[in-house]
Design an enzyme around this catalytic site. Structure first.
Site, PDB file in Angstrom:
ATOM      1  N   ASP A 304      22.464  40.260  51.555  1.00 43.29           N
ATOM      2  CA  ASP A 304      22.236  38.864  51.888  1.00 43.29           C
ATOM      3  C   ASP A 304      20.747  38.726  52.197  1.00 43.29           C
ATOM      4  O   ASP A 304      20.010  39.717  52.290  1.00 43.29           O
ATOM      5  CB  ASP A 304      23.130  38.387  53.038  1.00 43.29           C
ATOM      6  CG  ASP A 304      23.291  36.862  53.007  1.00 43.29           C
ATOM      7  OD1 ASP A 304      22.521  36.197  52.282  1.00 43.29           O
ATOM      8  OD2 ASP A 304      24.169  36.324  53.697  1.00 43.29           O
TER       9      ASP A 304
HETATM   10  C1  BGC Z   1      23.282  33.060  52.817  1.00 41.53           C
HETATM   11  C2  BGC Z   1      23.926  33.356  51.486  1.00 41.53           C
HETATM   12  C3  BGC Z   1      23.139  32.708  50.385  1.00 41.53           C
HETATM   13  C4  BGC Z   1      21.723  33.233  50.439  1.00 41.53           C
HETATM   14  C5  BGC Z   1      20.838  32.659  49.360  1.00 41.53           C
HETATM   15  C6  BGC Z   1      21.818  33.418  52.824  1.00 41.53           C
HETATM   16  O1  BGC Z   1      21.186  32.988  53.970  1.00 41.53           O
HETATM   17  O2  BGC Z   1      23.966  33.745  53.830  1.00 41.53           O
HETATM   18  O3  BGC Z   1      25.248  32.923  51.480  1.00 41.53           O
HETATM   19  O4  BGC Z   1      23.726  32.952  49.153  1.00 41.53           O
HETATM   20  O5  BGC Z   1      21.153  32.880  51.693  1.00 41.53           O
HETATM   21  O6  BGC Z   1      20.590  31.331  49.546  1.00 41.53           O
END
Ligand code: BGC
Length: 759
Positions: A304
């Protein structure tokens, strides 16, 4: 094609596969001699062969580049560490993927830069296409309330058709995190609290996104997230720790991930939380042992946003060098916006901490998807301006948007059949969200410049031919009652009042946890003031999570939970209010009476002192000040018509382990409207070690019935539905009595019988 060509090609292919399968390839690197083993089952040997050849040409920096993903600066969905010169980095082969990019022209510019790199390895473009791209569907939690798998799959399909026409290869969806705590803002992005419903929806979404499979121009890669247990953050506080037994993990939290992997999801994303003390990005148990080994996942795992780097803040790694070391060994292939890999991985290899084989395996997984997508054949495959123009926001997509939206609406209360409304009556539209456009879209919608196609409640009601007056009354978070008098005046002039209250779109979503989940501001005060006029009141609640609104629930005659429905919200709501569509949604999450009941869920374990649902009893497992009942239970939702359940039959009274049992019953529409019912099957293993939940959803069917019509519904119960994880994490069944419950909601069981599972 000549009839003889086909078998010949197939023969060649098979021959190649056999040769490849028995010939472990070796190649030399300046530092290490790497042995590539034969491709595992299910892999395409032609692609694997190409990857082997490409890996042989790559420097360590180019390999690390493939594992490095940056966000563009256009849209930012997390803390950017250092922008640098990304275009140059792409030209230097230091970036394998970009997120937060979209549009044919824009993605083409980046791909042009990648084509100037030494090895011309195409970039992967990712975006959070969570509930639609140009066409904006209801938030995922709302879609889950439809219990309509075809509708959910269609919404993902349309999102993929649009996104793939706009240069995007990869969506960071579906989010399949099970959630029992409505304080957690990200409940809006998932499918609620149940592993069975959640698994079915996970499958539908993956199939929807990936269509006929990678390689088709209208398929985008799904990314199943957040692996794992992110939804169980302590206290509902986003990014918080998770502490749970492995049995709980396997039984409740993992099934939707497994279902998504089995549906062929191309990628997984790990999560921000630690699970029992190990940050998910460092968890070998999750990423390698379970996902890649036990489930045989052949795609790649992306971290993530910055989650590898964040192991330092967790206190798990001393610095990003150590964090990168831990992550790559755990099976985290790509580093999203963390710069932990690109700053450390080459050095880790040089220092002998990470073997080249481990790096190669991660790179192989990323390259495999680029090959499968067909990007090596045509890096611009998804960059066709004409297709983009033709595809976005087609009328058929807008029609689907409206249909999915109305299917997602849940009717919570309808005293004296106040709904559907009579078209001849004048309507006062009151509340902060009547004219809101941005909020209809909900969190995680894609931003579009200028006036978008989107229909507010006001516009939808006018388009339906309603005679409307309007007063705002207050803002969502207002503390002032200054607008109440005008709202009351407007109500007094109308025959009926429809109020639109709830949350703004930025009150639920990532980093949007709330400790107080009552209606924000003075909205409930406004409802009281309007209810005091004596006019019939319908309250629409627009929100990204279950809210608490007890006074409204107890006093207002009609309540409709609309969630955030997307661009067609206004039309979809008008369809329901005027009976053009008979509501059929059912709650995918329990609604508490009080935040003090959280976590609250229907499939709990009984205690030694179970309390009655609806009474305070001494020395029982309840509260002194409140019953343990939720306000609205999982699976609950009304219709304008009534459904009668009868005639439950089990095909056998006793079954042996390998046998199946068929459950059948009749549903009759006894009301005057045609309507859909979601019939729900729950099972309970009456006596078991370890103990089992009081009931578990094991089947559901959504069916349409005309007034007076009856239908027979049946479910097959097989061994799988009777199995569970014991404390050694073995998937077992235990002989004994099983209760079968058939209901219209988890707390509205209409029919019940039992059978015995024999030894
Ligand atoms: C989120 C993800 C997301 C990623 C990209 C993160 O902060 O937890 O779910 O896909 O950002 O935007």
């Amino acid at each position: 094609m000549h009839p003889l060509r086909k078998p010949l090609l197939l023969k060649h292919f098979l021959l190649l596969a056999v040769i490849f399968a028995f010939t472990p390839a070796t190649f030399s690197q300046s530092k290490a001699k790497v042995k590539i083993s034969a491709p595992a089952k299910g892999l395409n040997p032609v692609i694997e062969n190409k990857i082997t050849a490409l890996l042989a040409k790559m420097t360590i920096d180019e390999k690390v580049g493939q594992l490095n993903q940056y966000s563009s600066d256009k849209v930012v969905t997390g803390p950017i560490t250092n922008s640098g010169n990304k275009l140059q980095d792409v030209k230097d082969g230091k970036i394998g993927s970009l997120l937060n990019v979209r549009g044919v022209d824009y993605t083409r510019q980046w791909q042009d830069a990648a084509m100037q790199s030494r090895l011309k390895i195409p970039l992967l473009f990712g975006l959070d296409v969570i509930h639609g791209y140009r066409t904006t569907f209801p938030i995922p939690l709302a879609e889950a309330a439809s219990w309509d798998l075809d509708a959910i799959q269609l919404s993902a399909r349309i999102a993929a058709e649009e996104a793939s026409a706009s240069g995007i290869h990869w969506t960071f969806a579906p989010m399949v995190d099970l959630a029992r705590d409505p304080r957690w803002g990200r409940v809006m992005e998932g499918a609620g609290e149940d592993p069975f419903l959640g698994s079915a929806i996970a499958r539908a979404r993956v199939i929807g996104f990936q269509g006929k499979g990678l390689g088709n121009t209208d398929a985008v890669m799904a990314c199943v997230k957040h692996f794992a247990a992110y939804g169980a953050a302590i206290g509902g506080r986003d990014y918080n720790s998770v502490d749970m037994s492995l049995r709980n993990l396997w039984e409740f939290y993992l099934p939707p991930f497994k279902a998504a992997a089995e549906a062929g999801a191309a990628t997984f994303m790990n999560s921000f939380n630690d699970l029992n003390g190990t940050p998910a990005s460092a968890s070998k148990y999750l990423q390698t042992d379970i996902l890649k080994s036990k489930w045989g996942f052949k795609g790649f795992v992306v971290s993530d946003w910055g989650s590898i780097r964040e192991m330092v803040a967790h206190g798990y790694a001393k610095d990003t060098y150590e964090a990168a070391d831990q992550a790559i060994h755990a099976g985290n292939d790509m580093d999203m916006e963390g710069r932990a890999y690109n700053n450390n991985l080459a050095k880790l290899v040089k220092d002998g901490k990470v073997s080249m084989a481990i790096v190669d395996e991660a790179v192989r997984r990323v390259l495999r998807k680029k090959y499968e997508l067909g990007l090596f054949d045509d890096p611009y495959k998804f960059s066709n301006a004409e297709r983009e123009k033709q595809t976005l926001n087609k009328q058929s997509f807008i029609d689907a948007e409206r249909d999915v939206a109305r299917k997602s609406i849940v009717l919570l209360k309808n005293q004296n059949q106040l709904l559907p409304l009579d078209k001849n009556k004048t309507v006062a539209l009151i509340g902060p969200l009547v004219k809101s456009e941005a909020d209809m879209k909900g969190f995680w919608s894609v931003d579009w410049e200028g006036k978008d196609h989107s229909v507010t409640l006001f516009e939808g009601m006018e388009a339906a031919g309603a005679k409307v007056n309007y007063a705002k009354g207050c803002d969502v978070s207002d503390t002032s009652r200054a607008g109440f008098a005008e709202a009351v005046k407007t109500a007094m002039k109308a025959d009926v009042v429809v109020m639109a209250v709830g949350e703004t779109a930025i009150m639920s979503g990532e980093a949007k946890s709330r400790s107080d989940i009552t209606l924000p501001g003075v909205q409930e005060e406004l409802i009281k003031a309007i209810q005091a006029t004596g006019k019939p009141v319908v309250v629409l609640i627009m929100a990204g999570r279950p809210l608490v609104f007890n006074w409204t629930a107890d006093h207002v005659p009609a309540i409709v939970y609309t969630w955030w429905l997307g661009n067609e919200a206004g039309n979809a709501i008008a369809d329901v209010l005027y009976g053009k569509y008979n509501p059929s949604g059912k709650l995918p999450m329990t609604f508490p009476q009080s935040v003090g009941q959280v976590p609250i869920y229907y499939n709990y374990l009984n205690t030694g002192r179970p309390s009655k649902d609806d009474a305070f009893s001494k020395y029982s497992s309840g509260y002194l000040d409140i019953t343990k009942r939720p306000k609205y239970a999982f699976g609950y939702g009304l219709s304008y018509t009534k459904f009668e359940y009868s005639d439950l039959k089990l095909s056998k009274n006793d079954i042996r382990k390998a046998e199946e049992i068929t459950v059948s019953f009749t549903i009759k529409n006894t009301g005057k409207y045609a309507g859909e019912e979601v019939a729900q099957l729950y099972l309970q293993d009456a006596v078991s070690q370890p103990v089992r939940p009081v009931k578990e959803l094991k089947g559901f069917k959504k069916l349409m019935l005309q007034p007076g019509e009856s239908k027979t519904v049946s479910f097959v119960i097989d061994k799988d539905k009777l199995s569970f994880y014991n404390n050694d994490l073995q998937w077992i069944t235990q002989p004994g009595k099983f209760n079968v419950f058939i209901g219209s909601a988890s707390d509205d069981i209409r029919l019940q019988k039992s059978f015995n599972l024999l030894d």
